[in-house]
Design a protein around this motif. Structure first.
Motif, short mmCIF file in Angstrom:
data_model
loop_
_atom_site.label_atom_id
_atom_site.label_comp_id
_atom_site.label_asym_id
_atom_site.label_seq_id
_atom_site.Cartn_x
_atom_site.Cartn_y
_atom_site.Cartn_z
N GLY A 158 12.33 11.87 -4.29
CA GLY A 158 13.64 12.01 -3.65
C GLY A 158 14.34 10.72 -3.33
N HIS A 159 13.81 9.58 -3.81
CA HIS A 159 14.41 8.27 -3.49
C HIS A 159 14.92 7.56 -4.74
N ALA A 160 15.22 8.30 -5.79
CA ALA A 160 15.71 7.68 -7.03
C ALA A 160 16.98 6.88 -6.76
N LEU A 190 0.82 -1.22 0.00
CA LEU A 190 0.00 0.00 0.00
C LEU A 190 0.85 1.27 0.00
N GLN A 191 2.00 1.21 0.65
CA GLN A 191 2.90 2.36 0.72
C GLN A 191 4.32 1.88 0.40
N PRO A 192 5.15 2.74 -0.17
CA PRO A 192 6.51 2.32 -0.53
C PRO A 192 7.29 1.78 0.66
N ILE A 193 8.01 0.70 0.43
CA ILE A 193 8.90 0.11 1.43
C ILE A 193 10.30 0.17 0.84
N LEU A 194 11.18 0.97 1.45
CA LEU A 194 12.45 1.32 0.83
C LEU A 194 13.65 0.92 1.70
N LYS A 247 13.94 7.08 -12.03
CA LYS A 247 13.83 8.55 -12.00
C LYS A 247 12.39 8.99 -12.28
N GLU A 248 11.71 8.24 -13.15
CA GLU A 248 10.32 8.59 -13.45
C GLU A 248 9.45 8.45 -12.22
N GLU A 249 9.65 7.38 -11.44
CA GLU A 249 8.86 7.19 -10.22
C GLU A 249 9.18 8.29 -9.20
N ALA A 250 10.46 8.62 -9.09
CA ALA A 250 10.86 9.65 -8.11
C ALA A 250 10.33 11.02 -8.50
N ALA A 251 10.11 11.25 -9.80
CA ALA A 251 9.63 12.56 -10.26
C ALA A 251 8.11 12.67 -10.21
#
Length: 374
Positions: A295-297, A256-260, A283-287
């Motif tokens: 900010g997590h590219a 449900l939410q990003p796990i980084l 980069k596309e996801e981070a943008a």
């Protein structure tokens, strides 16, 4: 009351059984499978054909794994029960012991022989062999034995000392001749037209020739004859064509939410290998605004690779950092079958035979309903 059509979101939501940290919810749908109040769920054969799918994951003679998709649990369970109890095979039913001086009692020996799975030519087993009829009153059962409904086997083994054994030899398999009696020692005795259907590679034989039946020592002997015929697993487990026939629901894992980063690595370890993978944030996801990856590219993120391998241990729900970030469930109309054959049938053929058997049951039921109405 006007009838409405459910949305695709409603249909997908209804298919999920929710697996929570301590409970399992949404385990039932309706009193009548596939029907919901206020909605039009009229029978549509085209919809059934469109929604029902079979996908094989493994297809080997001894074991098959496949997904049955788009059916109710009652249908899936009908196939499972038919495979276990209604698909016919041949097995030893009568054992006539002339001499048994081994340490195994006659009753135990006969029971062991009955549990040995046999195989033979498919044409003979399917088309030539018929059911053994029950004898009439005061009629001996032998009067019903014919080449098309019974198969004769023999086992004659005598243990002797091996004169070629090396001095000081301790291994009984080298010290004695026939110190171990195996399934391969059983001899098929064809009768009548059985020579045509069960010759050469199609001869009646044990599935595994190395099944150990008994151990003998010099002077001990086993001499007996056996009769085998068709039967079904509902009469005795020895007639069941499967070692196991089971199914489970497809696990679902929704992030449900990003796990980084380190959390992603820890998250992957909460599941069996191959379920969760690690991928770099593009980069596309981070943008993209609102994606959660701003900010997590280049960082690692957790992605679902193969939920079919999951055992639904709920380990990830025991860690606070993953709270509200993942939802576990099972798809109620996606059944993953595993069928292990005992060897007389190929594993996928058992499932196909169960379909034909269910169709025949439905045809008979239809005729009975028609006769009842008349």
């Amino acid at each position: 009351m006007p009838r409405k059509q459910p949305t695709e979101e409603d249909l997908e939501r209804r298919k999920i059984v929710s697996v929570n940290a301590e409970t399992v919810t949404d385990v039932t749908s309706t009193d009548f499978p596939g029907n919901w109040p206020g909605e039009n769920h009229a029978w549509d054969i085209e919809k059934v054909i469109r929604d029902t799918k079979i996908e094989f994951h493994q297809n080997e003679p001894a074991e098959a794994s496949f997904s049955l998709i788009g059916v109710d649990a009652s249908i899936a369970n009908a196939f499972r029960r038919i495979m276990i109890a209604d698909i016919p095979t041949i097995a030893i039913e009568k054992v006539f012991i002339d001499n048994n001086t081994s340490v195994i009692q006659d009753e135990v020996l006969a029971h062991r022989l009955g549990l040995i799975p046999f195989t033979g030519g498919r044409e003979g087993l399917d088309n030539f062999m018929r059911w053994l009829p029950k004898p009439k009153d005061n009629e001996p059962i032998e009067s019903t034995y014919f080449d098309y409904n019974t198969i004769s086997l023999e086992l004659k083994v005598t243990c002797t000392d091996n004169p070629d054994a090396a001095p000081g030899e301790k291994d009984p398999r080298k010290l004695y001749n026939h110190g171990h009696v195996y399934a391969k020692d059983i001899v098929f005795a064809p009768v009548g037209r059985q020579v045509k259907y069960f010759a050469g590679e199609d001869a009646i034989r044990p599935v595994n020739p190395d099944i150990l039946i008994a151990k003998l020592r010099p002077g001990q002997q086993i001499e007996l004859s056996m009769i085998m015929h068709k039967g079904v697993g509902s009469d005795h487990a020895k007639f069941s064509p499967v070692a196991t026939a089971s199914y489970r629901l497809l696990p679902t894992i929704t992030i449900l939410q990003p796990i980084l980063g380190r959390d992603a690595e820890k998250f992957a370890k909460c599941f069996p290998e191959g379920v969760i993978g690690l991928a770099k944030v593009t980069k596309e996801e981070a943008a993209r605004q609102g994606s959660g990856y701003e900010g997590h590219a280049g960082e690692l993120k957790a992605v679902v690779v193969n939920p079919m391998l999951d055992t639904v241990s709920r380990e990830c729900l025991r860690h606070g950092e993953f709270k509200d970030k993942v939802r576990l469930g099972r798809k109620r109309d996606h059944f993953i079958f595993n069928v292990e054959s005992t060897g007389q049938w190929e594993s996928d053929a058992i499932f196909l035979a169960s379909i034909a058997h269910l169709k025949e049951k439905a045809r008979k039921l239809e005729q009975q309903v028609v006769d009842m109405v008349r």
